[in-house]
Every structure is written in structure tokens, then in C-alpha cells.
Enzyme design. Structure first.
Site, short mmCIF file in Angstrom:
data_model
loop_
_atom_site.label_atom_id
_atom_site.label_comp_id
_atom_site.label_asym_id
_atom_site.label_seq_id
_atom_site.Cartn_x
_atom_site.Cartn_y
_atom_site.Cartn_z
N PRO A 383 7.38 13.44 9.99
CG PRO A 383 6.23 14.58 11.67
CD PRO A 383 6.07 13.50 10.64
CG HIS A 409 3.33 9.90 14.86
ND1 HIS A 409 4.20 9.25 15.72
CD2 HIS A 409 2.98 11.06 15.50
CE1 HIS A 409 4.35 9.98 16.81
NE2 HIS A 409 3.64 11.07 16.71
#
Ligand SMILES: Nc1nc2c(ncn2[C@@H]2O[C@H](COP(=O)(O)O)[C@@H](O)[C@H]2O)c(=O)[nH]1
Ligand SMILES: [Mn+2]
Ligand SMILES: [Mn+2]
Length: 486
Positions: A383, A409
Site C-alpha cells: 500500500p 511493506h
């Protein structure tokens, strides 16, 4: 944020920067931070690199204390940190190296809808998602489990709810560890933690957790995208959440239990927040069993969130979710510690890999990559923020060689929550986003300010680094169309 880091960050090539062992007494290995010049400037703004050096002091640490380009300051360990310890060398397990939100992670769901199919329905869709999927701090959901059921759910993972009609068996094939970490022991989870989790499974939570409708806006690797079933203009759903109050309580309980472990087991720590215990100690074993159980709860939470999103899409588009092709690409954990086999100094050994704000990125051929993806590598879901972009990457061999099979991440915060809130005062972030073509709904207006796009680094920069360093490779970039936030 804390004052800046002025210590050494020596370039050793391939986007990697070294904090030498000589930087601080007690460091057992070097620190390695992956970044380019642009990101280094942001990384130096807080003390996260100092935390990388502190982690290098943990008993049994192997190779290096590693950090990804989305690094920022966190509890004890930085967010974006990776550390592997060898139990045979007195290696420790540390709750701070996993994080409070055990098995926070991301699930990515494909559809057979395209931009033209949804563009006139986005407001209706986001509204329906917002009123169906519970979000916000402490929110409970429609799925209620008693203590016995919650413990069973922690033992079985999403299989428990799939057996009750909430999903299909193939969802498990496309979940890290098939949604069930072995040797979880729900009886090591306190009654208080179970109580907190019993009514929260299937809820999003607050802050940075979200459910987002996205469109694939660029494809970088057509061959891998084909294997993943991704194409230009395709509509997808990204879900970011973890183990809610249950995981938080497991972490809190263990930190209390670990408080005196350094004295008991005879090692020194530079920071109390790095509390840890030898893997082979009663405290270590208890935490590992409870952490694995909380991780299974986290997979289950995302399973129930996905199922609610499937229902909403079916309602809005008047077709079943199966007919809409709402298949899960993958579900990845980014706050977890796992016992994995890695090659260290030419020898294969089992090490405890702590990933805190870092994603597993296993390459083609690895036995833990689902069969469907084994020829190319595991999908890695990254994301970014609610205004710019997010990514699907693929695991690559470089990660096995340099970072214990790990990549970034997310984008990582660029502003503290306080600074972002101050920056957003008096602004209507939802209207600003709507101007850019993103419909956003959140439980609190402050939440939107704290989470505004510029509170994060540009995820494209982070992805440039991990691609360049061969920790994972670009497959597809998505841009947001609608988002619900806690
Ligand atoms: N696409 C979106 N990405 C977002 C949003 N809010 C946060 N983020 C990204 O998620 C990571 C992961 O956060 P963490 O809490 O697990 O550390 C974060 O670094 C951001 O890049 C969003 O609304 N949409
Ligand atoms: Mn997370
Ligand atoms: Mn989280």
C-alpha cells in the site's frame, strides 16, 4: 518526530547503506538500510537508524540488522525493520520486533470489473462499504464469537470461518502460510486478549487501516501480471488490517512477562522497548505460541473483511461476488516473526525472522510460494497512500541473498501524526481527495488529516529502491478510486 540521526550511513552499493558495528559498543553485526539519496534525507529526520543499530545488539542476531526504505521510528524496533536470530546461538524473540498489531497485513482482491464499469458508481460503492464494514477504534462487528470459538478460530485460522460459509477453500491457497501458522497455542493467549478479540473479528480498526477500491493504472511486467491475473484498468480491492485488540493485548501481556528477562538470562539491552527472551525459554516459547495464535486471528479478520466487501460489491452491481470474479490474489503479513530456513555464511539454518513493517518476498521456486505463482514468485502487496498509488510486486532471489526473503511493506510515514494533524487543520481532506478522483469516507475527520497522502513518503520512490536492490520487482501499479478509513 524525534531529532535527526547524524551517525554513519555508508553506501555499500545496490541502494544499501551500512551503519558499521563500530558505531556503538555492543553491536554484534552491522546495520543495513536500503534507500536512495532522496529517501536517505527523509530517513535521517528521525532516530529510526539508531534503532537499527540498537537491534544489532540482540543476542543471536545474524548477518545484519536490516531496514527497508519505508523505515520510520517505532516502538523499540523501527517500522520497516528485519532481524533474524539463531536459536542455536542463544537467539532471542522480541515482541517489539513484531509490533503491537501482530499480523497486520494486506489482502488484495481482483474483480472482472473495469474502470468504465465502476466510475459512475463510486460514491454509492464507497458509502455501502463504509456502512457495512465496521471501522474505527474499538469498533465491534457483526460476527460474535464466544471465548471457546475465538480460541478455535485462533487455532484454525480462516478455515474456521470458511467452514461456516464465509469464504471458499481456495481463499486459503492464496494466503501466506495458508492462513494458519502451525504450532499456535490459543491457550497461551490471556482471557483478557480473547475478550477483546471476541467481537472484533471482521472489523477494520482505526488510523492507517483501510479498505480501498483501486484501478490498475500501469503494468510493468506483463508476464508476471498474466500469472497474477492483473491487467490495465482492472478494478481491485486492497484491505489493510491486523489482529485488532486481541493482538495488541498479546503484545502487551508479553512485554510485561519479558520485563526482567535480560537480567534473568544475562544480556544487556540498549533500550527497554527491545525487551526479548531466548527463543528456548519459557517466556519465549509462551510468546511464540500466543503470537502465532494472534496471527491466525489476523488472517481470519481479513477473511471476514473480504467477505463483507464481496457482499457489498454483489449488492451494488447486482451480481454474485463469484460472478464479479472477486478472487483473492494474495494475503501477506507485514508484522510477524517466523521460523524459516535461510542460508547464512553458506550454511542452511533455521532462524527466527522478525518482520516489523516488512513483507516476505519469496522468489520463484520457493516451496512456500503457492503453486499457482511458483514459476514467478510470491505476490507482494504494497500500500502507498490514499491519494497517489499502491503496488503489486513479485518476490525475487535478491531478497533471499540479502534480507532473509524480505522487502518493504508500504510508503512509510514522512510526518508524525501530530504534524499531519496540524497540517490538516481547517482543511477538508475528503474534498481535496474528491478533486483528485478519490472518494474517501472515515470515522473521524482528524483521522483523514493524520492519514493525508503527504503524511507518507511517495511509495513510487520506495518501490524504486526495492526493485533496484532486487528485493522484489515491479509488476503493477494501482491508483485509488475510493477508500474507507478507521
Ligand atoms: N493505499 C493506501 N495506503 C495506505 C493508506 N494508509 C496507509 N497506507 C500505507 O500503508 C502502509 C502500512 O502501514 P503500517 O501501519 O502497517 O505501517 C503505510 O506505510 C502506508 O504507506 C491508505 O489509506 N491507502
Ligand atoms: Mn500494517
Ligand atoms: Mn496495523
Amino acid at each position: 518526530m524525534k531529532s535527526g540521526f547524524t551517525g554513519p550511513l555508508e553506501s555499500i552499493g545496490c541502494c544499501c547503506h551500512r551503519i558499521p558495528k563500530s558505531y556503538k559498543t555492543g553491536m554484534r553485526v552491522d546495520g543495513h538500510i536500503y534507500a536512495n539519496d532522496k529517501l536517505l534525507e527523509a530517513i535521517r529526520k528521525d532516530q529510526a537508524p539508531d534503532q537499527v543499530a540498537n537491534v544489532a545488539m540482540l543476542p543471536g542476531i545474524q548477518v545484519a540488522s536490516i531496514a527497508m526504505p519505508d523505515i520510520h521510528w517505532g516502538y523499540g524496533f523501527c517500522i520497516g525493520g528485519v532481524c533474524a536470530t539463531d536459536p542455536e546461538e542463544g537467539g532471542v524473540i522480541s515482541p517489539g520486533g513484531v509490533g503491537y498489531d501482530i499480523n497486520c497485513g494486506v489482502r488484495f482482491i481482483k474483480t472482472n470489473l473495469y474502470l468504465d464499469d465502476v466510475k459512475h458508481h463510486m460514491k454509492k460503492l464507497v458509502k455501502a462499504l463504509f456502512y457495512t464494514v465496521p471501522s474505527g477504534a474499538g469498533r465491534t462487528g457483526r460476527y460474535k464469537f464466544d471465548a471457546t470459538e475465538t480460541r478455535r478460530l485462533m487455532g484454525e485460522g480462516p478455515r474456521f470461518v470458511i467452514d461456516r460459509g464465509l469464504g471458499v477453500a481456495r481463499d486459503l491457497d492464496h494466503t501466506e502460510a495458508n492462513g494458519r501458522i502451525d504450532d499456535a497455542d490459543p491457550h497461551q493467549v490471556s482471557d483478557h486478549a480473547v475478550k477483546r478479540g471476541a467481537e472484533q473479528c471482521g472489523t477494520l480498526g482505526s488510523g492507517n487501516h483501510f479498505l480501498e477500491v483501486q484501478v490498475v493504472d500501469s503494468v510493468f511486467d506483463a508476464d508476471v501480471a498474466k500469472v497474477f491475473g492483473l491487467e490495465l484498468n482492472q478494478i481491485c480491492v486492497m484491505i489493510h488490517s491486523g489482529s485488532r485488540g486481541l493482538g495488541y493485548q498479546v503484545c502487551d501481556d508479553s512485554l510485561a512477562a519479558f520485563r526482567n528477562c535480560s537480567t534473568k538470562y544475562g544480556f544487556e539491552l540498549p533500550d527497554r522497548q527491545l525487551a526479548c527472551a531466548p527463543v528456548d525459554s519459557p517466556e519465549g516459547r509462551k510468546y511464540i505460541a500466543a503470537m502465532r495464535a494472534a496471527a491466525n486471528y489476523g488472517f481470519c479478520n481479513r477473511q471476514l473483511l473480504m467477505q463483507q466487501a464481496r457482499e457489498v460489491f454483489a449488492g451494488v452491481f447486482g451480481r454474485s461476488w463469484e460472478d464479479l470474479g472477486m478472487e483473492q490474489l494474495y494475503d501477506v503479513a507485514h508484522n510477524i516473526a517466523k521460523l524459516e530456513e535461510h542460508t547464512v555464511d553458506g550454511k542452511k539454518k533455521k532462524v527466527w525472522v522478525h518482520r516489523k513493517g516488512a513483507t516476505r518476498a519469496f522468489p520463484a521456486g520457493h516451496p512456500e510460494v503457492p503453486e499457482k505463482y511458483r514459476t514467478v514468485g510470491q505476490p507482494v502487496i504494497i500500500p502507498g497512500d490514499m491519494g497517489r498509488a499502491s503496488w503489486v510486486l513479485v518476490g525475487s532471489q535478491g531478497a533471499m541473498e540479502k534480507t532473509f526473503g524480505t522487502t518493504c511493506h508500504g510508503a512509510g510515514r514522512a510526518m508524525s501524526r501530530t504534524a499531519a494533524l496540524k497540517d490538516g487543520a481547517g482543511r477538508r481532506i475528503d474534498r481535496e481527495l474528491e478533486h483528485k478522483g478519490v472518494i474517501a469516507m472515515a470515522s473521524s475527520r482528524n483521522g483523514l488529516a493524520e492519514e493525508q497522502p503527504k503524511a507518507y513518503k511517495n511509495v513510487d520512490d520506495v518501490v524504486d529502491v526495492v526493485h533496484e536492490a532486487d528485493l522484489s520487482r515491479r509488476v503493477a501499479r494501482m491508483r485509488p478510486l475510493g477508500v474507507i478509513k478507521g
